[in-house]
Design an enzyme around this catalytic site. Structure first.
Site, short mmCIF file in Angstrom:
data_model
loop_
_atom_site.label_atom_id
_atom_site.label_comp_id
_atom_site.label_asym_id
_atom_site.label_seq_id
_atom_site.Cartn_x
_atom_site.Cartn_y
_atom_site.Cartn_z
N SER A 63 -3.75 2.75 8.40
CA SER A 63 -2.54 1.94 8.21
C SER A 63 -1.63 2.57 7.18
O SER A 63 -2.08 3.24 6.25
CB SER A 63 -2.95 0.54 7.73
OG SER A 63 -1.82 -0.18 7.28
N TYR A 88 -7.94 -4.98 1.72
CA TYR A 88 -7.78 -4.48 3.09
C TYR A 88 -7.30 -3.03 3.04
O TYR A 88 -7.90 -2.14 3.67
CB TYR A 88 -6.77 -5.33 3.86
CG TYR A 88 -6.18 -4.63 5.07
CD1 TYR A 88 -4.90 -4.08 5.02
CD2 TYR A 88 -6.92 -4.49 6.23
CE1 TYR A 88 -4.38 -3.42 6.11
CE2 TYR A 88 -6.39 -3.83 7.34
CZ TYR A 88 -5.11 -3.30 7.26
OH TYR A 88 -4.59 -2.62 8.34
N LYS A 132 -9.17 0.84 4.08
CA LYS A 132 -8.59 1.92 4.90
C LYS A 132 -8.64 3.23 4.12
O LYS A 132 -8.95 4.29 4.68
CB LYS A 132 -7.14 1.58 5.28
CG LYS A 132 -7.02 0.40 6.24
CD LYS A 132 -7.80 0.63 7.53
CE LYS A 132 -7.63 -0.50 8.52
NZ LYS A 132 -8.46 -0.33 9.74
C1 WQD Z 1 6.36 -7.82 7.54
C2 WQD Z 1 7.54 -8.32 6.71
C3 WQD Z 1 6.88 -9.84 4.98
C4 WQD Z 1 5.59 -13.11 7.54
C5 WQD Z 1 0.65 -5.77 7.44
C6 WQD Z 1 -0.41 -4.79 7.06
C7 WQD Z 1 -0.33 -3.58 7.95
C8 WQD Z 1 -0.42 -4.02 9.38
C9 WQD Z 1 0.71 -5.01 9.69
C10 WQD Z 1 -2.53 -4.01 10.49
C11 WQD Z 1 7.21 -8.37 5.22
C12 WQD Z 1 7.79 -10.53 5.99
C13 WQD Z 1 6.06 -11.89 7.09
C14 WQD Z 1 6.36 -14.28 7.32
C15 WQD Z 1 8.03 -12.95 6.23
N1 WQD Z 1 -1.68 -4.58 9.62
N2 WQD Z 1 7.27 -11.82 6.46
N3 WQD Z 1 7.55 -14.15 6.68
O1 WQD Z 1 2.66 -6.98 5.53
O2 WQD Z 1 4.30 -5.24 6.47
O3 WQD Z 1 1.91 -5.20 7.19
O4 WQD Z 1 0.56 -6.11 8.80
O5 WQD Z 1 -2.36 -3.10 11.24
O6 WQD Z 1 -1.41 -2.74 7.65
O7 WQD Z 1 -0.18 -4.37 5.73
O8 WQD Z 1 3.38 -7.02 7.98
O9 WQD Z 1 4.26 -8.75 9.48
O10 WQD Z 1 2.92 -9.47 7.43
O11 WQD Z 1 5.21 -8.58 7.14
O12 WQD Z 1 9.12 -12.88 5.64
O13 WQD Z 1 5.98 -15.42 7.71
O14 WQD Z 1 7.84 -9.66 7.10
O15 WQD Z 1 7.20 -10.27 3.66
O16 WQD Z 1 8.39 -8.06 4.50
P1 WQD Z 1 3.13 -6.13 6.67
P2 WQD Z 1 3.89 -8.53 8.05
#
Ligand code: WQD
Length: 336
Positions: free
Chosen positions: A125, A150, A154
């Protein structure tokens, strides 16, 4: 063709990769203990692929059961997805993450070190970079202190693979995903997290479908164009196809080196632009509100995609709009 083991093959990226492997004519064996998915995913894979892959309900963190499984099987390649992957949950339950993610990889590597001709692809990741100093992020960027257990699992996994490859002459590749989104265009498989979605796009689609309240946008004061955080959102089918390209490349290599590839589109999209893309692509208005920043989030992350393009001959083809359309079609097809 080859005999491929897909661990976590009933999961989100695992199921999409399984259907692409089967489309290429490979024999696929799926291992999944249903800890974060449903057996019904197998029906979706079967409907797309036209035949049912064999599935073994196995907990790879169970050393004895895993050893018994491998004793009766031989594989040309293993694509290892099976891991817990919720950043927030890993902070609350670190030992569950270390025990599961590290042990499962350890037991897979026990087989690979005894069968060094078996190519091993590891689901990593972009989290390993933390907040990178330079954007776009290349594979040469240093790993920073992981923001969560997490992310640490990785980093540990990549270190284990690097050392094992060198010591035993193994064929190993780590694929560093940016943000996988969307669903298969058939709407027969897609992202279906157990419980409230932690990730942005499944929350958007479930909120738009009336299953959740308004989307909470975590943070509006980031140093970005519109104040919301930026990510590289890649269509899950593009990601699945990258695994095929990476496996084909790895099977042609001599063992001993660790190959690393960033898998993204190379484009950064803010949370607000994702919301806009969803509304434009689906004609569905989304209810949302700003909320405080989420702990552990980085400001911006998007991939330098040149290494995957030049070495694997792979680039993402699908747009953010394609991802939104496919995610919404999948959501609309789900029983409410
Ligand atoms: C994306 C953006 C949140 C939810 C993680 C893991 C990565 C991969 C994908 C496995 C951020 C914002 C989110 C919400 C929001 N995992 N957000 N409201 O954290 O970038 O990545 O998931 O493969 O390894 O680290 O993904 O989709 O959680 O967040 O504003 O209800 O959306 O703050 O800026 P992230 P995400």
């Amino acid at each position: 063709m080859s005999r491929i083991l897909v661990t976590g093959g009933l999961g989100y990226i695992g199921s999409h990769t399984t259907v692409e492997l089967m489309a290429k004519g490979h024999e696929v064996i799926v291992v999944d203990n249903l800890s974060n998915t449903r057996e019904s995913v197998l029906d979706g894979i079967t409907a797309i692929a036209g035949k049912r892959p064999s599935w073994v309900n196995l907990d790879l963190a169970d050393a004895a059961a895993t050893q018994a499984f491998f004793a009766g099987n031989a594989f040309d390649a293993i694509i290892h997805f099976a891991a817990f992957k919720a950043v927030g949950e890993s902070v609350e339950k670190p030992m569950m993450y270390y025990r599961n993610n590290v042990n499962a990889l350890m037991h897979v590597l026990d087989y690979v070190t005894s069968n060094p001709s078996c190519a091993c692809i590891f689901s990593s990741s972009c989290t390993v970079y933390g907040q990178a100093d330079h954007l776009p992020i290349s594979e040469a960027a240093p790993m920073k202190q992981a923001e969560s257990p997490y992310g640490m699992t990785k980093q540990i996994g990549e270190s284990m693979l690097t050392d094992a490859a060198k010591a035993y002459g193994l064929k190993v590749t780590a694929l560093r995903y940016f943000n996988p989104i969307g669903a298969h265009p058939s709407a027969l498989i897609g992202e279906l997290p157990l419980g409230p979605p932690q990730n942005l796009v499944p929350f958007i689609t479930q909120s738009a479908a009336g299953l959740r309240g308004p989307l909470q946008v975590y943070g509006k004061d980031y140093p970005t164009a519109d104040g919301t955080a930026v990510r590289d959102y890649i269509h899950v089918v593009d990601l699945a196809l990258a695994h095929i390209a990476a496996m084909d490349h790895l099977m042609r290599q001599e063992g001993g080196d660790m190959h690393v590839f960033n898998l993204g589109t190379g484009k950064g999209s803010s949370v607000l632009s994702v919301i806009q893309a969803f509304e434009d692509a689906t004609g569905t208005a989304l209810s949302w509100a700003f909320a405080p920043r989420r702990a552990g989030d980085v400001v911006a992350a998007y991939a330098d995609t040149e290494r995957a393009a030049s070495v694997l001959g792979w680039r993402a083809q699908r747009s953010l709009a394609d991802s939104m359309k496919d995610a919404w079609r999948w959501q609309e097809g789900l029983p409410s």
